[in-house]
Scaffold this active site. Sequence first.
Site, mmCIF file in Angstrom:
data_model
loop_
_atom_site.group_PDB
_atom_site.id
_atom_site.type_symbol
_atom_site.label_atom_id
_atom_site.label_comp_id
_atom_site.label_asym_id
_atom_site.label_seq_id
_atom_site.Cartn_x
_atom_site.Cartn_y
_atom_site.Cartn_z
ATOM 1 N N HIS A 55 0.736 -1.208 0.083
ATOM 2 C CA HIS A 55 0.014 0.033 -0.167
ATOM 3 C C HIS A 55 0.888 1.235 -0.088
ATOM 4 C CE1 HIS A 55 0.532 0.963 4.441
ATOM 5 N NE2 HIS A 55 0.638 -0.174 4.585
ATOM 6 N N ASP A 57 -0.214 4.521 1.111
ATOM 7 C CA ASP A 57 -0.144 5.148 2.212
ATOM 8 C C ASP A 57 0.571 5.137 3.336
ATOM 9 O OD1 ASP A 57 -2.046 3.043 2.627
ATOM 10 O OD2 ASP A 57 -3.167 4.236 4.055
ATOM 11 N N ASP A 94 6.393 1.337 6.480
ATOM 12 C CA ASP A 94 5.135 0.722 6.238
ATOM 13 C C ASP A 94 4.166 1.636 5.493
ATOM 14 O OD1 ASP A 94 2.630 -0.683 6.904
ATOM 15 O OD2 ASP A 94 2.453 0.164 8.867
ATOM 16 N N GLU A 124 -4.899 1.986 3.346
ATOM 17 C CA GLU A 124 -4.832 0.806 3.968
ATOM 18 C C GLU A 124 -5.011 0.975 5.656
ATOM 19 O OE1 GLU A 124 -3.002 -2.425 6.227
ATOM 20 O OE2 GLU A 124 -2.381 -0.386 6.137
ATOM 21 N N GLU A 125 -4.232 2.137 5.939
ATOM 22 C CA GLU A 125 -4.058 2.340 7.316
ATOM 23 C C GLU A 125 -5.247 2.821 7.850
ATOM 24 O OE1 GLU A 125 -1.554 1.583 8.809
ATOM 25 O OE2 GLU A 125 0.154 1.546 7.614
ATOM 26 N N ASP A 148 3.868 -6.518 3.337
ATOM 27 C CA ASP A 148 3.635 -5.558 4.309
ATOM 28 C C ASP A 148 3.818 -6.291 5.488
ATOM 29 O OD1 ASP A 148 2.543 -3.290 5.393
ATOM 30 O OD2 ASP A 148 0.657 -3.586 5.102
#
Length: 462
Positions: A55, A57, A94, A124-125, A148
């Site tokens: 991801h 973001d 991350d 995603e977060e 991830d």
Amino acid sequence: IPRGSGNEKGISDYLLNFGKSLGLESIQDEALNIIIKKSATKGYENAPTVILQGHMDMVCEKNKGTNHDFEKDPLKLRIVDDYIYATDTTLGADNGIAVAYAMAILASDDVMHPSLEVLITTDEETGMSGAMAVSPEHIHGKILINLDNEEEGYLLVSCAGGIRSTATLNIEKQDIKDKKLIKINISGLKGGHSGMDIIKERGNSNKILGRVLKGLSKEVEFNIVKLNGGSKNNAIPREAEAVITINSSDEKTVIDVIRNWNDIIGNELRTQDSGLKIEALSIDDKEEKEFTDESTKKVVDLLYIYPNGINSKSVEIDGLVESSTNLGVLTTSDTAVEFDSAIRSSVPSLKEEIVLRSKTIVELFGGEFTTTADYPGWEYNPDSKIREICQKVHKDLYGNEAKIVAIHAGVECGLFNEKLGDLDMISFGPNLYDVHTPDEHMSISSVRNCYEYLKAILKEIK
């Protein structure tokens, strides 16, 4: 390129143009997800298509007093020995490292691989809305390698599902008359990822604030003016504060009580949060309104008993949290106080139980409770072929097999299984530390190791 959740247009456009510059089929969907496709190298034309996924973001956290605008400022990167850090902010490894790995593979002309579909998602977060929006018409591979995970030498094969919750408690206010203003600060906590780090039993600044205010209510009368804490519901909050009004004659008592709570909770958290500081300061702010007595009591009591922390642990996998809640954000508006939480569970029924319990508690106080961003977990597949390949390659490279793990954090694999059909999935990545905090850092040597591992896995898929 700034890329906090909800602010991914710049990085998404950059990745789209990157793929096009290589002459590769590149797609940007309505959710700003990026799909870039690369044909198989010679000899791999008949191999199954592989999805490389991560991801774009990142969680945007910074130390208090840091002058950094996550909407426009670049990160200030620095290297200390084998580690790369940002400066007083999260690093975004991350999951920026997945994007970097995918870009390197796409740009290479010497890596052997099957047909590739690189899928880089948004949001995603904070809710996984990017993964939810992925269309099966763009993705055809049935092997998915998620990049991830945050610990080298571990293969992730299962993860928790989750849901976000918001409790809203309406408040009434009254004029402040001849009162002293006191600010209570909670600071110095380590915080961390609300999934990966919840097992470490670190202090939650919002819950500590509730405990301190409840204790203070037994000693003196006060009214809340405002209280705020945390900034992301998927990060364990490190700081919180409350502004209260008291009678001037009670100032010394309040300061003594808060100092006592600093000693009590500091002792309880001396191992995991030795930097904790709880202090009361007299302030000269000009506030006109305070919560009524009834609203003050309701807010303090709800904050004190609001669910937080580990709910249950797995009896099958040692050290695995099964279900939990993180009260990540506490905010005050003109009319209400909001409690924002991330609820996680690898057992769907336990997730539902936490939601119902939280809802019941909130409604007993006359509040409203809502949920969003419900996403499924990822169940272990006993017949995974990609897991066997990853183990073989790890043994060939390092002389031993990787450790098979399940985590309490959420990755997007469960959603992809629902959206794209029956996928054979694995997740791994380099060593990251203190993610979702301004101390986030990543091992440079581990990045190299995992990149060589990824290339060897792709070479093995025929």
